[in-house]
Every structure is written in structure tokens, then in C-alpha cells.
Design a protein around this motif. Structure first.
Motif, PDB file in Angstrom:
ATOM      1  N   ARG A  66       0.833  -1.212   0.000  1.00 55.83           N
ATOM      2  CA  ARG A  66       0.000   0.000   0.000  1.00 55.83           C
ATOM      3  C   ARG A  66       0.862   1.255   0.000  1.00 55.83           C
ATOM      4  NH1 ARG A  66      -3.164  -3.072   3.445  1.00 55.83           N
ATOM      5  NH2 ARG A  66      -2.145  -2.167   5.253  1.00 55.83           N
ATOM      6  N   GLU A  67       1.907   1.258   0.829  1.00 54.05           N
ATOM      7  CA  GLU A  67       2.789   2.428   0.888  1.00 54.05           C
ATOM      8  C   GLU A  67       3.501   2.633  -0.445  1.00 54.05           C
ATOM      9  OE1 GLU A  67       6.671   4.175   3.285  1.00 54.05           O
ATOM     10  OE2 GLU A  67       5.537   2.543   4.197  1.00 54.05           O
ATOM     11  N   LEU A  68       4.042   1.560  -1.006  1.00 57.49           N
ATOM     12  CA  LEU A  68       4.758   1.659  -2.274  1.00 57.49           C
ATOM     13  C   LEU A  68       3.822   2.097  -3.406  1.00 57.49           C
ATOM     14  CD1 LEU A  68       7.510   1.258  -3.637  1.00 57.49           C
ATOM     15  CD2 LEU A  68       6.851  -1.121  -4.036  1.00 57.49           C
ATOM     16  N   LEU A  69       2.620   1.535  -3.453  1.00 55.94           N
ATOM     17  CA  LEU A  69       1.654   1.908  -4.477  1.00 55.94           C
ATOM     18  C   LEU A  69       1.248   3.373  -4.345  1.00 55.94           C
ATOM     19  CD1 LEU A  69      -0.212   1.213  -6.849  1.00 55.94           C
ATOM     20  CD2 LEU A  69      -1.891   0.402  -5.165  1.00 55.94           C
ATOM     21  N   GLY A  70       0.989   3.806  -3.127  1.00 55.30           N
ATOM     22  CA  GLY A  70       0.632   5.209  -2.910  1.00 55.30           C
ATOM     23  C   GLY A  70       1.731   6.147  -3.369  1.00 55.30           C
ATOM     24  N   ASN A  71       2.971   5.813  -3.018  1.00 55.38           N
ATOM     25  CA  ASN A  71       4.108   6.632  -3.456  1.00 55.38           C
ATOM     26  C   ASN A  71       4.221   6.623  -4.977  1.00 55.38           C
ATOM     27  OD1 ASN A  71       4.819   7.210  -0.808  1.00 55.38           O
ATOM     28  ND2 ASN A  71       6.308   5.553  -0.681  1.00 55.38           N
ATOM     29  N   HIS A  72       4.004   5.468  -5.584  1.00 59.62           N
ATOM     30  CA  HIS A  72       4.084   5.347  -7.045  1.00 59.62           C
ATOM     31  C   HIS A  72       3.047   6.249  -7.721  1.00 59.62           C
ATOM     32  CE1 HIS A  72       4.577   3.638 -11.004  1.00 59.62           C
ATOM     33  NE2 HIS A  72       3.315   3.213 -11.020  1.00 59.62           N
ATOM     34  N   ILE A  73       1.828   6.207  -7.213  1.00 59.23           N
ATOM     35  CA  ILE A  73       0.767   7.026  -7.809  1.00 59.23           C
ATOM     36  C   ILE A  73       1.076   8.509  -7.637  1.00 59.23           C
ATOM     37  CG2 ILE A  73      -1.669   7.698  -7.624  1.00 59.23           C
ATOM     38  CD1 ILE A  73      -2.210   4.687  -6.935  1.00 59.23           C
ATOM     39  N   ASP A  90      -2.881   3.096 -18.315  1.00 60.03           N
ATOM     40  CA  ASP A  90      -3.089   1.689 -18.674  1.00 60.03           C
ATOM     41  C   ASP A  90      -2.179   0.782 -17.857  1.00 60.03           C
ATOM     42  OD1 ASP A  90      -4.999   2.409 -20.577  1.00 60.03           O
ATOM     43  OD2 ASP A  90      -3.500   2.550 -22.182  1.00 60.03           O
ATOM     44  N   GLU A  91      -0.935   1.214 -17.662  1.00 61.51           N
ATOM     45  CA  GLU A  91       0.017   0.444 -16.844  1.00 61.51           C
ATOM     46  C   GLU A  91      -0.487   0.316 -15.412  1.00 61.51           C
ATOM     47  OE1 GLU A  91       3.867   2.162 -15.179  1.00 61.51           O
ATOM     48  OE2 GLU A  91       4.607   1.008 -16.897  1.00 61.51           O
ATOM     49  N   LEU A  92      -1.031   1.407 -14.866  1.00 55.81           N
ATOM     50  CA  LEU A  92      -1.561   1.390 -13.505  1.00 55.81           C
ATOM     51  C   LEU A  92      -2.774   0.473 -13.393  1.00 55.81           C
ATOM     52  CD1 LEU A  92      -1.573   2.421 -10.582  1.00 55.81           C
ATOM     53  CD2 LEU A  92      -2.905   4.391 -11.381  1.00 55.81           C
ATOM     54  N   VAL A  93      -3.665   0.537 -14.376  1.00 52.86           N
ATOM     55  CA  VAL A  93      -4.844  -0.333 -14.377  1.00 52.86           C
ATOM     56  C   VAL A  93      -4.420  -1.800 -14.433  1.00 52.86           C
ATOM     57  CG1 VAL A  93      -6.881  -1.019 -15.702  1.00 52.86           C
ATOM     58  CG2 VAL A  93      -6.398   1.410 -15.319  1.00 52.86           C
ATOM     59  N   ALA A  94      -3.432  -2.125 -15.268  1.00 53.80           N
ATOM     60  CA  ALA A  94      -2.930  -3.501 -15.357  1.00 53.80           C
ATOM     61  C   ALA A  94      -2.303  -3.925 -14.039  1.00 53.80           C
ATOM     62  CB  ALA A  94      -1.928  -3.620 -16.497  1.00 53.80           C
ATOM     63  N   LEU A  95      -1.567  -3.031 -13.415  1.00 57.25           N
ATOM     64  CA  LEU A  95      -0.944  -3.330 -12.124  1.00 57.25           C
ATOM     65  C   LEU A  95      -2.004  -3.609 -11.068  1.00 57.25           C
ATOM     66  CD1 LEU A  95       1.438  -3.459 -10.127  1.00 57.25           C
ATOM     67  CD2 LEU A  95       1.217  -0.975  -9.885  1.00 57.25           C
ATOM     68  N   LEU A  96      -3.011  -2.764 -10.993  1.00 55.61           N
ATOM     69  CA  LEU A  96      -4.085  -2.957 -10.007  1.00 55.61           C
ATOM     70  C   LEU A  96      -4.808  -4.277 -10.237  1.00 55.61           C
ATOM     71  CD1 LEU A  96      -5.480   0.679  -9.789  1.00 55.61           C
ATOM     72  CD2 LEU A  96      -4.134  -0.534  -8.061  1.00 55.61           C
ATOM     73  N   SER A  97      -4.983  -4.635 -11.500  1.00 51.59           N
ATOM     74  CA  SER A  97      -5.623  -5.914 -11.817  1.00 51.59           C
ATOM     75  C   SER A  97      -4.800  -7.079 -11.267  1.00 51.59           C
ATOM     76  CB  SER A  97      -5.796  -6.047 -13.325  1.00 51.59           C
ATOM     77  OG  SER A  97      -6.350  -7.269 -13.661  1.00 51.59           O
ATOM     78  N   LYS A  98      -3.486  -7.017 -11.423  1.00 53.62           N
ATOM     79  CA  LYS A  98      -2.603  -8.062 -10.905  1.00 53.62           C
ATOM     80  C   LYS A  98      -2.619  -8.106  -9.383  1.00 53.62           C
ATOM     81  CE  LYS A  98       0.591  -8.021 -14.787  1.00 53.62           C
ATOM     82  NZ  LYS A  98       1.952  -7.696 -15.240  1.00 53.62           N
ATOM     83  N   LEU A  99      -2.649  -6.933  -8.765  1.00 51.43           N
ATOM     84  CA  LEU A  99      -2.611  -6.864  -7.296  1.00 51.43           C
ATOM     85  C   LEU A  99      -3.912  -7.349  -6.667  1.00 51.43           C
ATOM     86  CD1 LEU A  99      -0.864  -3.408  -6.755  1.00 51.43           C
ATOM     87  CD2 LEU A  99       0.146  -5.695  -6.535  1.00 51.43           C
TER      88      LEU A  99
END
Length: 101
Positions: A66-73, A90-99
């Protein structure tokens, strides 16, 4: 290469000192917890006691993510969008789908 696709690991990110220290601190704690679980297995500790510690590690890893994702966004994604790199969404949407599997 994974599934015939190139790994995206060629990208790098310079993290602030605060972000770096926070992430490393979390990882060090998680590493210690995992070593503790290994010790429990080696000492034949009862299964439910080990499973409780596994749940704690899982929660710690989720917190790290969560911390890493928040920082990334807040940094990479926002900067790329400002620069007109719409493919980052699109990269973020694909990442969220995987997570969220």
C-alpha cells in the motif's frame, strides 16, 4: 522474460531519503518476522501459532505494498500524466488488476 514479454525492471526511480528509509524499515521488519517463522518451524512450534505469525507477515507485506503503491501514484503516475504519457494509466490499471487477484 515473463510469458514472452520483456520485464519492466529496466525502469528505475530515485526515492526520497524519507521514502527509502520507510520502505527499508518495513522490509527489515518483515525479514525478521519471516526468520522468526522459520525458527518456529525448526522448533516444531504448533501449527496455529505459526499460522498467526504468517498472517502477521501477510499484513505487513500488504502494508508495504500500500505504501509503495501510494508513493508510485503520487510521484511516477502523476509526473507521467503531466508529461502527457497517457499509457501510464493503462500500466496502472494492469498493475491494479494483478494486485487484486
Amino acid at each position: 522474460m515473463e510469458n514472452g514479454k520483456e520485464c519492466c525492471c529496466h525502469k528505475t526511480k530515485k526515492r526520497s531519503e524519507k521514502e527509502y528509509k520507510s520502505l527499508i524499515h518495513r522490509l527489515n521488519r518483515i525479514e525478521g518476522q519471516v526468520r522468526g517463522i522459520k525458527g518456529m518451524v525448526e522448533k516444531d512450534v504448533y501449527c496455529t501459532d505459526i499460522l498467526i505469525q504468517v498472517a502477521a507477515v501477510t499484513a505487513a507485506l500488504n502494508g508495504f505494498s500500500r505504501e509503495l503503491l501510494g508513493n508510485h501514484i503520487r510521484t511516477c503516475v502523476v509526473n507521467d500524466i503531466r508529461e502527457g504519457k497517457d499509457e501510464t494509466v493503462d500500466e496502472l490499471v494492469a498493475l491494479l488488476s494483478k494486485l487484486m487477484k
